[in-house]
Design an enzyme around this catalytic site. Structure first.
Site, PDB file in Angstrom:
ATOM      1  N   ALA A 141      -5.942  28.187  53.531  1.00  0.00           N
ATOM      2  CA  ALA A 141      -6.355  29.128  52.477  1.00  0.00           C
ATOM      3  C   ALA A 141      -5.143  29.798  51.832  1.00  0.00           C
ATOM      4  O   ALA A 141      -5.112  30.003  50.615  1.00  0.00           O
ATOM      5  CB  ALA A 141      -7.297  30.177  53.049  1.00  0.00           C
ATOM      6  N   ARG A 142      -4.132  30.116  52.626  1.00  0.00           N
ATOM      7  CA  ARG A 142      -2.929  30.771  52.096  1.00  0.00           C
ATOM      8  C   ARG A 142      -2.089  29.838  51.232  1.00  0.00           C
ATOM      9  O   ARG A 142      -1.151  30.275  50.573  1.00  0.00           O
ATOM     10  CB  ARG A 142      -2.088  31.317  53.253  1.00  0.00           C
ATOM     11  CG  ARG A 142      -2.790  32.452  53.970  1.00  0.00           C
ATOM     12  CD  ARG A 142      -2.115  32.790  55.281  1.00  0.00           C
ATOM     13  NE  ARG A 142      -3.006  33.581  56.101  1.00  0.00           N
ATOM     14  CZ  ARG A 142      -2.660  34.689  56.719  1.00  0.00           C
ATOM     15  NH1 ARG A 142      -1.434  35.159  56.611  1.00  0.00           N
ATOM     16  NH2 ARG A 142      -3.536  35.337  57.451  1.00  0.00           N
ATOM     17  N   GLN A 174     -12.979  26.234  61.009  1.00  0.00           N
ATOM     18  CA  GLN A 174     -13.526  26.795  62.244  1.00  0.00           C
ATOM     19  C   GLN A 174     -15.041  26.845  62.176  1.00  0.00           C
ATOM     20  O   GLN A 174     -15.616  27.319  61.192  1.00  0.00           O
ATOM     21  CB  GLN A 174     -12.992  28.198  62.506  1.00  0.00           C
ATOM     22  CG  GLN A 174     -13.474  28.748  63.851  1.00  0.00           C
ATOM     23  CD  GLN A 174     -12.898  30.108  64.165  1.00  0.00           C
ATOM     24  OE1 GLN A 174     -13.206  31.078  63.500  1.00  0.00           O
ATOM     25  NE2 GLN A 174     -12.060  30.163  65.187  1.00  0.00           N
ATOM     26  N   LEU A 182     -16.290  17.076  55.281  1.00  0.00           N
ATOM     27  CA  LEU A 182     -15.497  18.229  54.847  1.00  0.00           C
ATOM     28  C   LEU A 182     -15.084  18.042  53.392  1.00  0.00           C
ATOM     29  O   LEU A 182     -14.749  16.927  52.982  1.00  0.00           O
ATOM     30  CB  LEU A 182     -14.227  18.333  55.695  1.00  0.00           C
ATOM     31  CG  LEU A 182     -14.393  18.389  57.210  1.00  0.00           C
ATOM     32  CD1 LEU A 182     -13.082  18.051  57.903  1.00  0.00           C
ATOM     33  CD2 LEU A 182     -14.876  19.762  57.624  1.00  0.00           C
ATOM     34  N   GLU A 183     -15.075  19.121  52.641  1.00  0.00           N
ATOM     35  CA  GLU A 183     -14.585  19.074  51.258  1.00  0.00           C
ATOM     36  C   GLU A 183     -13.391  20.009  51.153  1.00  0.00           C
ATOM     37  O   GLU A 183     -13.468  21.175  51.533  1.00  0.00           O
ATOM     38  CB  GLU A 183     -15.681  19.502  50.281  1.00  0.00           C
ATOM     39  CG  GLU A 183     -15.303  19.304  48.822  1.00  0.00           C
ATOM     40  CD  GLU A 183     -14.844  20.587  48.147  1.00  0.00           C
ATOM     41  OE1 GLU A 183     -14.060  20.495  47.184  1.00  0.00           O
ATOM     42  OE2 GLU A 183     -15.248  21.672  48.579  1.00  0.00           O
ATOM     43  N   LYS A 228      -9.619  27.541  57.538  1.00  0.00           N
ATOM     44  CA  LYS A 228      -8.529  28.141  58.313  1.00  0.00           C
ATOM     45  C   LYS A 228      -7.571  28.852  57.367  1.00  0.00           C
ATOM     46  O   LYS A 228      -7.288  28.376  56.272  1.00  0.00           O
ATOM     47  CB  LYS A 228      -7.788  27.061  59.107  1.00  0.00           C
ATOM     48  CG  LYS A 228      -8.614  26.578  60.297  1.00  0.00           C
ATOM     49  CD  LYS A 228      -7.850  25.617  61.170  1.00  0.00           C
ATOM     50  CE  LYS A 228      -6.689  26.205  61.893  1.00  0.00           C
ATOM     51  NZ  LYS A 228      -6.981  26.926  63.126  1.00  0.00           N
TER      52      LYS A 228
END
Length: 188
Positions: A115-116, A156, A136-137, A111
């Site tokens: 990321a930002r 996502q 999830l990593e 997402k």
């Protein structure tokens, strides 16, 4: 192969149990407060991470070897907020359990909210007839500690339907991560 829409995702989740639990709409708030969104979007499904984490540490000064992984490299943590050390990573699992149809390949993307902030989500594709909770990593690429919020959106899933069924599915070949239910470490 084509990407599938919100209508298809809702139908498959409700009629075939492809995603459980399932949010048919995008959820952006919880108990009056803003959250990182999860649920059905236009052409994907935003998943949440559960409150179970494995945080990478090097307190044992071991070598990271995918063929002989040392579980002592992780510290188990349960909580609503996971703090990932600088330049490190953590494993978690989705709240949602997936049952991927035989003619579908699912790809996971991070997402933009995370990321930002320099937090990258990595998940390999969910292959035809794979089922389980997704491991999830989360990589913290920053020199500062970073937060991950349990029970909020983290990635996502995009669903691609093939024109024909595969000859051999993940289930057919006895894939080693089939049916996983918790945070699963590397297997050979």
């Amino acid at each position: 192969m084509s990407i599938k829409s919100d209508k298809w995702i809702r139908r498959m989740a409700e009629q075939q149990g492809m995603i459980a639990p399932f949010a048919p709409e995008l959820v952006r708030s919880n108990e009056g407060g803003k959250i990182v969104s999860y649920g059905t979007s236009s052409y994907g499904y935003d998943v949440r991470c559960a409150n179970e984490f494995k945080i990478f540490t090097n307190i044992n000064s071991t070598i990271v070897d995918p063929k002989d992984f040392d579980a002592r490299n992780f510290v188990d943590f349960v909580g609503d907020v996971c703090i990932i050390p600088p330049n490190s990573f953590a494993l978690a699992r989705t709240v949602e359990f997936f049952r991927i149809p035989r003619n579908v390949l699912t790809v996971c993307l991070g997402k933009s909210t995370y990321a930002r902030c320099g937090i990258i989500v990595n998940v390999t594709p969910l292959e035809p007839e794979w089922e389980g909770h997704v491991t999830l990593e989360f990589s913290n690429t920053t020199p500062l500690p970073a937060k991950i919020y349990a029970n909020e959106g983290v990635a996502q899933m995009l669903f691609f339907e093939s024109d024909e069924e595969c000859e051999t599915s993940y289930k057919d070949r006895g894939g080693k991560y089939f049916g996983q239910t918790g945070v699963t470490l590397p297997k050979i």
